[in-house]
Design an enzyme around this catalytic site. Sequence first.
Site, PDB file in Angstrom:
ATOM      1  CG  HIS A   1      34.580 -34.136  10.327  1.00 13.33           C
ATOM      2  ND1 HIS A   1      35.059 -33.024  10.986  1.00 13.33           N
ATOM      3  CD2 HIS A   1      34.251 -33.700   9.084  1.00 13.33           C
ATOM      4  CE1 HIS A   1      34.990 -31.980  10.180  1.00 13.33           C
ATOM      5  NE2 HIS A   1      34.521 -32.345   9.026  1.00 13.33           N
TER       6      HIS A   1
ATOM      7  CG  ASP B   1      33.615 -33.636  14.107  1.00 14.88           C
ATOM      8  OD1 ASP B   1      34.669 -34.302  14.095  1.00 14.88           O
ATOM      9  OD2 ASP B   1      32.488 -34.155  14.032  1.00 14.88           O
TER      10      ASP B   1
ATOM     11  CG  HIS C   1      36.872 -33.373   4.965  1.00 14.01           C
ATOM     12  ND1 HIS C   1      35.845 -33.000   4.124  1.00 14.01           N
ATOM     13  CD2 HIS C   1      36.582 -32.789   6.158  1.00 14.01           C
ATOM     14  CE1 HIS C   1      34.983 -32.235   4.789  1.00 14.01           C
ATOM     15  NE2 HIS C   1      35.411 -32.084   6.028  1.00 14.01           N
TER      16      HIS C   1
ATOM     17  CG  HIS D   1      -1.728  -1.239   1.394  1.00 13.06           C
ATOM     18  ND1 HIS D   1      -1.280  -2.284   2.197  1.00 13.06           N
ATOM     19  CD2 HIS D   1      -2.918  -1.654   0.875  1.00 13.06           C
ATOM     20  CE1 HIS D   1      -2.157  -3.279   2.170  1.00 13.06           C
ATOM     21  NE2 HIS D   1      -3.159  -2.925   1.379  1.00 13.06           N
TER      22      HIS D   1
ATOM     23  CG  ASP E   1      31.959 -31.367   6.055  1.00 12.96           C
ATOM     24  OD1 ASP E   1      32.405 -32.321   6.704  1.00 12.96           O
ATOM     25  OD2 ASP E   1      32.612 -30.318   5.840  1.00 12.96           O
TER      26      ASP E   1
HETATM   27  O1  UNU Z   1      35.942 -29.857   7.746  1.00 13.67           O
HETATM   28  C1  UNU Z   1      36.488 -29.121   8.517  1.00 13.67           C
HETATM   29  N1  UNU Z   1      35.754 -28.463   9.383  1.00 13.67           N
HETATM   30  C2  UNU Z   1      37.977 -28.988   8.514  1.00 13.67           C
HETATM   31  C3  UNU Z   1      38.680 -29.361   7.393  1.00 13.67           C
HETATM   32  C4  UNU Z   1      38.613 -28.509   9.634  1.00 13.67           C
HETATM   33  C5  UNU Z   1      39.998 -28.402   9.629  1.00 13.67           C
HETATM   34  C6  UNU Z   1      40.730 -28.769   8.494  1.00 13.67           C
HETATM   35  C7  UNU Z   1      40.068 -29.240   7.384  1.00 13.67           C
HETATM   36 FE    FE Z   2      34.207 -31.083   7.387  1.00 12.26          FE
END
Ligand code: UNU
Ligand code: FE
Length: 446
Positions: free
Chosen positions: A207, A204, A212, A103, A360
């Site tokens: 992981h 983390d 990775h 409006h 991830d």
């Molecule tokens: O995936 C991650 N958060 C990460 C990757 C952290 C540190 C080094 C590489």
């Molecule tokens: Fe990661």
Amino acid sequence: MVDINKLVDTKASTQSKEVFWDQEVYDREIKNIFGRSWLFLTHECMLEKKGDFITTKMAEDSVIVTRHTDGSLKAFVNSCTHRGNSICSADSGNTKSFVCNYHGWVFSTDGKLVDVPLREKCYHDELDRESLSLKTIRVESYRGFVFGCFDETAPSLEDFLGDWGWYLDTWMVGAGEGAELVGPPMKSILKCNWKVPTENFVGDGYHVGWTHASALHVLGGELGGLAGNQAEMPFDELGIQVTTRHGHGFGVIDNAAIAIHAKRDEYAKYMEETIPKVAENLGEPRAKLFNGHWNCSTFPNCSFLYGTNIFKVWHPRGPHEIEVWSWVIVHKDMSDEGKREVVKQAVRSFGTAGTLESDDGDNMVQSTHVNRGNYTREGTMNSTMGQGYEGEHPDYPGIVGSSFIGETSYRGFYRFYQEMMSADSWDDIRANDEHWADCFPNKNYW
Ligand code: UNU
Ligand code: FE
Ligand code: FES
């Protein structure tokens, strides 16, 4: 029935699975956590001129952040006080005012209602414009990083960051001119609870070598040895992990700041020149951190990797979905070529379609949606790694864990998460300031 006061067990270091699935828990989070914490909005470099604005979200509320005509930063809710329509649909721009599409009500860059169509003829000049300003939001910035808070009783941004600010200064001021973000942010949707990526980034380290593995194997370099957790590496003292008063925390891999950059000549040169400057400005402990790779979360939903230089906000969209917004961090005093290098490498690793980002993604989604079952929505998750191998440190504030691979900062994040979920007010939280770290059983570890 969910018991909101028993979502986290700080002794056993477990969290109820309801935190990832339950609607009631989510609704409480929106009020108690997103309604009372400082939330990242933008960087000042995106609001340089008067009238510059960006739109973003604070949880599920759309908000506008502006550089007002008096030069100050303002933030207000993007919802018209007439019939509630949004008043701005652009991501960013420069304007003198915001005019609602429905409006035609007109708001200034500090959210005040300045005019409405047919004000004299049809409102008979009786509309109280003063009381119809947009809802304003507290806005403060730390080293150019702009945050907003809905709660008038919350501490200042600086106090909310607390010791975490001391760590942030390492790269926010240590490198001379500090850092800024390159935007506009990349955006994508991920079907996961907002805490899955927040906890992943806060602590983390575990992981990294597994999830990775292939990417690290291909990249080689400083992190190549992590791939598959196989090589002879000092996994038990690979850097440190830290948690601070309000749940912010990070993990550092020593000497690996720029490890994820495959092409990095300029960045390596910059680091070599800059580390001694950080040592001079801030001392050796932070110079050491400056040369490490960090994975971090600022409570509740802003995460970044320093070194890789991706900077993210996880905007919740219900318990099972988020919007991921990703910027790139650059050091202001780096060469243009160096900045371009950093942007490219950050995007190819942790941009929306980045190699490590997609590693991830599936874990984030599955960790959320597996909890839809009658059996799987009950029970707990475990974050006991390194418990007891952490405490107060002579050089570093907060509670410091003995390796990058541990769950110290998980425990700290969920400790504060529970504190906010249970507390009626910031006064209740303040009353616990002296004793917040008592749940770490071996405070004299170092
Ligand atoms: O995936 C991650 N958060 C990460 C990757 C952290 C540190 C080094 C590489
Ligand atoms: Fe990661
Ligand atoms: Fe950690 Fe499966 S091994 S979630």
